[in-house]
Design a protein around this motif. Structure first.
Motif, PDB file in Angstrom:
ATOM      1  N   CYS A 542      -0.551   6.016 -18.640  1.00 24.75           N
ATOM      2  CA  CYS A 542      -1.473   6.453 -17.371  1.00 24.75           C
ATOM      3  C   CYS A 542      -2.764   7.049 -18.021  1.00 24.75           C
ATOM      4  CB  CYS A 542      -0.807   7.411 -16.586  1.00 24.75           C
ATOM      5  SG  CYS A 542       0.466   7.047 -15.496  1.00 24.75           S
ATOM      6  N   ILE A 543      -2.707   7.674 -19.329  1.00 25.42           N
ATOM      7  CA  ILE A 543      -3.924   8.516 -19.783  1.00 25.42           C
ATOM      8  C   ILE A 543      -4.806   7.202 -20.307  1.00 25.42           C
ATOM      9  CG2 ILE A 543      -4.799   9.687 -21.396  1.00 25.42           C
ATOM     10  CD1 ILE A 543      -3.487  11.217 -19.024  1.00 25.42           C
ATOM     11  N   HIS A 544      -4.108   6.210 -20.985  1.00 30.21           N
ATOM     12  CA  HIS A 544      -5.135   5.320 -21.580  1.00 30.21           C
ATOM     13  C   HIS A 544      -5.565   4.461 -20.540  1.00 30.21           C
ATOM     14  CE1 HIS A 544      -4.787   5.178 -25.651  1.00 30.21           C
ATOM     15  NE2 HIS A 544      -3.634   5.870 -25.763  1.00 30.21           N
ATOM     16  N   LEU A 545      -4.906   4.031 -19.206  1.00 31.58           N
ATOM     17  CA  LEU A 545      -5.684   3.397 -18.165  1.00 31.58           C
ATOM     18  C   LEU A 545      -6.687   3.967 -17.642  1.00 31.58           C
ATOM     19  CD1 LEU A 545      -5.522   0.659 -16.277  1.00 31.58           C
ATOM     20  CD2 LEU A 545      -3.653   1.987 -14.886  1.00 31.58           C
ATOM     21  N   LEU A 546      -6.468   5.276 -17.441  1.00 29.07           N
ATOM     22  CA  LEU A 546      -7.533   6.093 -16.688  1.00 29.07           C
ATOM     23  C   LEU A 546      -8.686   6.213 -17.542  1.00 29.07           C
ATOM     24  CD1 LEU A 546      -7.967   8.325 -14.285  1.00 29.07           C
ATOM     25  CD2 LEU A 546      -7.445  10.228 -16.266  1.00 29.07           C
ATOM     26  N   PHE A 547      -8.854   6.122 -18.759  1.00 30.76           N
ATOM     27  CA  PHE A 547      -9.898   6.203 -19.648  1.00 30.76           C
ATOM     28  C   PHE A 547     -10.512   4.777 -19.570  1.00 30.76           C
ATOM     29  CE2 PHE A 547      -8.814  10.400 -21.216  1.00 30.76           C
ATOM     30  CZ  PHE A 547     -10.060  11.005 -21.650  1.00 30.76           C
ATOM     31  N   SER A 548      -9.608   3.938 -19.554  1.00 33.75           N
ATOM     32  CA  SER A 548     -10.455   2.604 -19.729  1.00 33.75           C
ATOM     33  C   SER A 548     -10.843   2.069 -18.326  1.00 33.75           C
ATOM     34  CB  SER A 548      -9.293   1.227 -19.948  1.00 33.75           C
ATOM     35  OG  SER A 548      -8.214   1.540 -19.016  1.00 33.75           O
ATOM     36  N   GLY A 549     -10.490   2.741 -17.276  1.00 37.43           N
ATOM     37  CA  GLY A 549     -11.165   2.332 -16.035  1.00 37.43           C
ATOM     38  C   GLY A 549     -12.138   3.270 -15.297  1.00 37.43           C
ATOM     39  N   LYS A 550     -12.484   4.443 -15.763  1.00 39.93           N
ATOM     40  CA  LYS A 550     -13.259   5.293 -15.200  1.00 39.93           C
ATOM     41  C   LYS A 550     -14.672   4.891 -15.566  1.00 39.93           C
ATOM     42  CE  LYS A 550     -13.770   8.623 -19.182  1.00 39.93           C
ATOM     43  NZ  LYS A 550     -15.398   8.558 -19.193  1.00 39.93           N
ATOM     44  N   SER A 551     -15.788   5.480 -14.793  1.00 40.40           N
ATOM     45  CA  SER A 551     -17.048   5.093 -15.016  1.00 40.40           C
ATOM     46  C   SER A 551     -17.748   5.948 -16.077  1.00 40.40           C
ATOM     47  CB  SER A 551     -17.918   5.324 -13.713  1.00 40.40           C
ATOM     48  OG  SER A 551     -17.766   6.656 -13.376  1.00 40.40           O
ATOM     49  N   SER A 552     -18.836   5.684 -16.673  1.00 41.01           N
ATOM     50  CA  SER A 552     -19.492   6.357 -17.762  1.00 41.01           C
ATOM     51  C   SER A 552     -19.937   7.747 -17.038  1.00 41.01           C
ATOM     52  CB  SER A 552     -20.807   5.766 -18.182  1.00 41.01           C
ATOM     53  OG  SER A 552     -21.523   5.572 -17.166  1.00 41.01           O
ATOM     54  N   THR A 553     -20.077   7.796 -15.840  1.00 38.36           N
ATOM     55  CA  THR A 553     -20.355   9.260 -15.496  1.00 38.36           C
ATOM     56  C   THR A 553     -19.299  10.248 -14.945  1.00 38.36           C
ATOM     57  OG1 THR A 553     -20.486   8.519 -13.001  1.00 38.36           O
ATOM     58  CG2 THR A 553     -22.435   8.177 -14.177  1.00 38.36           C
ATOM     59  N   GLN A 554     -17.968   9.692 -15.099  1.00 43.03           N
ATOM     60  CA  GLN A 554     -16.940  10.552 -14.822  1.00 43.03           C
ATOM     61  C   GLN A 554     -16.336  11.099 -16.228  1.00 43.03           C
ATOM     62  OE1 GLN A 554     -14.599   7.338 -12.725  1.00 43.03           O
ATOM     63  NE2 GLN A 554     -14.636   8.623 -10.889  1.00 43.03           N
ATOM     64  N   SER A 555     -15.835  12.516 -15.946  1.00 40.09           N
ATOM     65  CA  SER A 555     -15.078  13.036 -16.971  1.00 40.09           C
ATOM     66  C   SER A 555     -13.667  13.513 -16.545  1.00 40.09           C
ATOM     67  CB  SER A 555     -15.957  14.250 -17.236  1.00 40.09           C
ATOM     68  OG  SER A 555     -17.268  14.203 -17.508  1.00 40.09           O
ATOM     69  N   VAL A 556     -12.858  13.584 -17.731  1.00 39.27           N
ATOM     70  CA  VAL A 556     -11.580  13.902 -17.543  1.00 39.27           C
ATOM     71  C   VAL A 556     -11.281  15.346 -17.975  1.00 39.27           C
ATOM     72  CG1 VAL A 556      -9.034  12.970 -18.199  1.00 39.27           C
ATOM     73  CG2 VAL A 556     -10.955  11.419 -17.825  1.00 39.27           C
ATOM     74  N   TYR A 557     -10.553  15.786 -17.275  1.00 40.88           N
ATOM     75  CA  TYR A 557     -10.025  17.516 -17.531  1.00 40.88           C
ATOM     76  C   TYR A 557      -8.700  17.205 -17.679  1.00 40.88           C
ATOM     77  CZ  TYR A 557     -15.018  18.250 -16.617  1.00 40.88           C
ATOM     78  OH  TYR A 557     -16.378  18.279 -16.566  1.00 40.88           O
ATOM     79  N   PHE A 558      -7.995  18.325 -18.190  1.00 36.04           N
ATOM     80  CA  PHE A 558      -6.307  18.323 -17.840  1.00 36.04           C
ATOM     81  C   PHE A 558      -6.139  19.897 -18.267  1.00 36.04           C
ATOM     82  CE2 PHE A 558      -7.495  17.273 -22.548  1.00 36.04           C
ATOM     83  CZ  PHE A 558      -6.343  18.038 -23.171  1.00 36.04           C
ATOM     84  N   GLN A 559      -4.896  20.109 -17.760  1.00 31.42           N
ATOM     85  CA  GLN A 559      -4.173  21.365 -17.530  1.00 31.42           C
ATOM     86  C   GLN A 559      -2.763  21.079 -18.010  1.00 31.42           C
ATOM     87  OE1 GLN A 559      -3.592  23.989 -13.910  1.00 31.42           O
ATOM     88  NE2 GLN A 559      -5.431  24.867 -15.022  1.00 31.42           N
ATOM     89  N   TYR A 560      -2.097  21.566 -18.957  1.00 31.50           N
ATOM     90  CA  TYR A 560      -0.869  21.448 -19.430  1.00 31.50           C
ATOM     91  C   TYR A 560       0.078  22.893 -19.425  1.00 31.50           C
ATOM     92  CZ  TYR A 560       2.994  18.884 -21.726  1.00 31.50           C
ATOM     93  OH  TYR A 560       4.187  18.323 -21.944  1.00 31.50           O
ATOM     94  N   VAL A 561       0.945  22.913 -18.487  1.00 33.30           N
ATOM     95  CA  VAL A 561       1.681  24.156 -18.184  1.00 33.30           C
ATOM     96  C   VAL A 561       3.091  23.948 -18.012  1.00 33.30           C
ATOM     97  CG1 VAL A 561       0.005  25.512 -17.114  1.00 33.30           C
ATOM     98  CG2 VAL A 561       1.650  24.142 -15.818  1.00 33.30           C
TER      99      VAL A 561
END
Length: 793
Positions: A542-561
């Protein structure tokens, strides 16, 4: 005292052993048969207090039966018949009620079960304050202590009971703290007296009962396995309270805790929502207890310790084994603390280390002559923090009752089986391959799968059937279920293509999405979500697909608990000791205080997640060599500005449900298992609340009952598109666990998220924004002319 005995305490139970004189109690006359019939077996007697008794006092009746064994395992001691006590005026704050006249109806206590076959007469003979009461009041630090002589007839025998009471300075208001002691000749109703001042200050009247064989009651204890102590508890409640529903909270030790639990199972409505127990000992848990606790919104605060002082009688936590095993079923209803008192050494192996200092709660013998037949009696000695914690607990709002979904109202078929395609909450099943231990045991498969024929969708849903392959169990043990897809077990790519890929695509459109794996421990949840190198699971793909499909203006943030033993821990900052809590943002739920990191690339992000996962709590059990002992939640945010304004994806690996008997969990692992099951029980209640009325949600959904359900609020009935992957095994020896998982999946298939409404709202907002932007812009024709709307002002 009237007989001039050297020991007047013994005179009341027959003093012939001391001075050759005998004392007799007038026979207790039962009310007429018609009165008992009208009352439904009353706690009555024909004798009442003196003429100065309070006219406002009322008699109540109680009908109940008890089938489980008595936990007060004391040997019956010989003793003569109890003696009479002088009658006196009933108190004003705590009312000792006169019984009804012969032939009158004694109002029933809201009886909820079959009426008692044999009546249990109970009489308050009158006030009988003891010389020791003033000294006891001084030792406890409370106002006047008053006493009453009572008589109960149980199985044809008369038992003399002594009850003490302390009125709250403020007049009470109906709240009563009922104090019950436990096993041992040095135990009496004053066991909890160090809590009395705070209780009185909070407006509680104190009611302390000396059981037969203890304190100032008769010398003879109730016979073992007579199952009568709960009837006595209810008799005292009936006689000394106004029986306003939900007013009596109980403080009970060891065997007294068993008496309370049985009494509560018989008559839950008279008790409050919070109760305090110490080392509860019980032979058999009443079947109705769990249901009663949930339906009445009641919980318990329980202290466990291997004895409270070196001078105390020998005791081990292991003696509470039946109750500890019961934690597996009602863990979400219990706030428990394993403790080590000053100078005590652990006697029970495998118990988690204490979280409070020894002085938090201890015990000591108290010398106040006349309180008990022994010169000294034992009581708990809590510190101020302990008393404060107990009072905060007692004064917390009562939990919302859990309504049990009836067989009529609860869905009996999955949504797909009823022809309802639910695109906002899809349910999948994954059947893992056999483990080596299952193959060695020769466990037969209990699961079969086939496509649903003539379904207007490609691929069609699938039907999973679970049956006992040996044919030795009842035909009702099994079922047929239809879900979106059943993987047997399917490759990681198969799962991603059916589950993960469609949800990531909707995330690009601004929707929140949730994927979580649920099931018994050792059924492949972590494998499905994470997977080993070369067999990466949903998180990686899912992470790889998210990065390959997002636009150049979008950023990815994450939280892991991780949620471990009901506390969140930041897996991106494992050394941190910050207090973390769930908070509701404008678009999604998140954990306040945990790091929300920005991801530079999928590889960098997955590397950080892998490091965080290495700090996740795990352990070996009989069911799983590497059992996850915490719930792990990876929250991924896609946003064109700050994270709070983006859309979120929750990737959740739930710890597995387990039966302690099968997993062999002890000590810290037992505590982990109880907390895991607590969170999963809360999850189940949320799902039931969302669908209990034939698929329609209840008025209140208890998301805040547990941190896990509160964090997943968006994904379960909220503004998210969700996929639930229920993991099971086909092995026959886990049939019960697999069946429970599939039943949970059935209920969950009817959950309807609110994502459609949110998407419609977002579309309207986007359209309004577009209109506003074009209304304030000037569009020129080819000839250089044009018109434009003027903004306000």
């Amino acid at each position: 005292r009237e007989l001039g005995c050297r020991s007047w305490q013994r005179a009341r139970c027959g003093c012939s052993q001391l001075c050759g004189r005998s004392s007799e109690m007038p026979p207790v006359k039962n009310a007429s048969t018609s009165a008992l019939s009208a009352a439904g077996a009353a706690l009555v007697g024909s004798q009442g207090p003196g003429p100065s008794a309070s006219p406002a006092a009322k008699a109540k009746a109680k009908a109940s039966t008890a089938a489980d064994e008595l936990a007060v395992l004391l040997d019956a001691a010989p003793g003569a018949a109890p003696a009479a006590a002088p009658a006196a005026a009933a108190p004003t704050a705590i009312s000792a009620a006169p019984p009804p006249a012969s032939g009158a109806s004694a109002g029933a206590l809201g009886v909820r079960r079959a009426k008692l076959e044999q009546p249990v007469p109970f009489e308050v003979a009158g006030e009988a304050s003891l010389p020791s009461d003033e000294a006891l009041a001084s030792a406890a630090g409370v106002g006047p202590v008053r006493g009453w002589r009572c008589r109960a007839t149980l199985n044809g025998e008369v038992w003399e009971i002594h009850v003490r009471g302390v009125s709250a300075p403020s007049g009470g208001g109906g709240k009563v703290a009922l104090c019950l002691h436990g096993l041992g000749q040095d135990r009496c109703g004053a066991f909890w007296m160090k809590f009395w001042p705070a209780l009185c200050e909070a407006g509680y009247d104190i009611l302390a009962l000396d059981m037969p064989g203890h304190g100032a009651s008769c010398e003879r204890p109730l016979p073992a396995r007579a199952s009568q102590d709960e009837l006595l508890v209810l008799a005292v409640v009936a006689a000394f309270t106004d029986q306003t529903p939900g007013q009596v909270c109980c403080f009970a030790d060891t065997g007294g805790a068993a008496a309370f639990m049985r009494a509560y199972a018989l008559q839950p409505d008279v008790f409050a929502g919070h109760h305090v127990l110490s080392n509860p000992i019980i032979g058999t848990i009443p079947d109705a207890l769990k249901t009663a606790l949930e339906h009445e919104g009641t919980d318990l605060k329980v202290f466990f310790a291997d004895g409270w002082a070196k001078s105390d009688q020998p005791f081990t936590i292991a003696t509470s084994g039946v109750f500890l095993e019961y934690l597996e079923q009602i863990g979400d209803r219990i706030d428990y603390l394993f403790h080590k008192a000053p100078g005590m050494t652990a006697k029970t192996p495998g118990i988690p280390p204490p979280t409070k200092p020894p002085e938090y709660l201890a015990g000591a013998p108290i010398t106040v002559a006349g309180v008990s037949r022994n010169r000294t009696f034992f009581c708990l000695t809590p510190c101020e923090e302990c008393v404060s914690d107990v009072m905060v607990y007692l004064q917390a709002p009562r939990r919302a009752p859990v309504k049990e979904a009836s067989l009529i109202s609860a869905p009996q078929m999955t949504a797909l089986e009823r022809g309802e395609v639910n695109e906002t909450f899809r349910v999948f099943v994954r059947v893992r391959p056999y483990l080596q231990r299952e193959e060695k045991a020769g466990s037969k498969p209990c699961v079969s799968v086939k496509d649903v024929e003539d379904f207007p969708r490609d691929p069609p849903p699938q039907r999973i059937q679970i049956r006992d392959p040996s044919g030795t169990r009842h035909a009702s043990v099994g079922g047929d279920f239809v879900f979106d897809r059943v993987f047997e077990p399917g490759s990681q790519d198969d799962v991603f293509d059916s589950v993960g890929k469609p949800l990531v695509q909707t995330m690009f459109q601004g929707s929140n999405v949730t994927m979580f794996a649920y099931g018994q421990t050792g059924t492949g949840k972590t494998f499905t979500m994470e997977g080993p190198p070369g067999q990466e699971g949903l998180i990686h793909k899912c992470i790889h697909l998210l990065f390959s499909g997002k636009s150049s203006t979008q950023s990815v943030y994450f939280q892991y608990v991780q949620l471990y033993n009901e506390d969140f821990k930041d897996l991106l900052d494992p050394d941190s000791h910050k207090k973390l809590a769930v908070e509701e943002g404008p678009n999604f739920m998140q954990v306040r205080g945990a790091i929300m990191a920005e991801a530079a690339s999928p590889e960098a992000m997955l590397q950080q997640v892998a490091v965080g996962a290495s700090f996740r709590a795990s352990g070996k059990t009989n069911m799983n060599d590497a059992s996850s002992r915490s719930h792990a939640i990876l929250s991924v945010v896609l946003s064109e500005s700050e994270p709070e304004k983006g859309s979120a994806m929750y990737l959740v690996d739930l710890a597995g449900s387990e039966r302690v008997k099968r997993s062999g969990a002890t000590g810290a692992a037992f505590t982990e298992a109880a907390n895991i099951n607590m969170a999963l029980s809360a999850l189940g209640r949320v799902v039931v609340g969302l669908v209990e009325n034939d698929g329609k949600r209840a008025a209140h959904i208890a998301y805040k009952d547990n941190p896990l359900t509160y964090l997943l609020k968006s994904g379960i009935g909220g503004n998210s598109r969700t996929a639930l992957i229920c993991c099971i095994t086909a092995a026959e020896d886990s049939l019960d666990e697999s069946l429970n998982t599939l039943r949970f999946a059935l209920q969950a298939s009817h959950v309807k998220n609110k994502v459609a409404a949110k998407e419609k709202k977002d579309q309207k907002a986007a359209a309004a924004s577009k209109i506003e932007d074009s209304a304030n812009s000037l569009e020129l024709a080819a000839d250089g002319t044009g018109t434009g709307a003027l903004g306000a002002g």
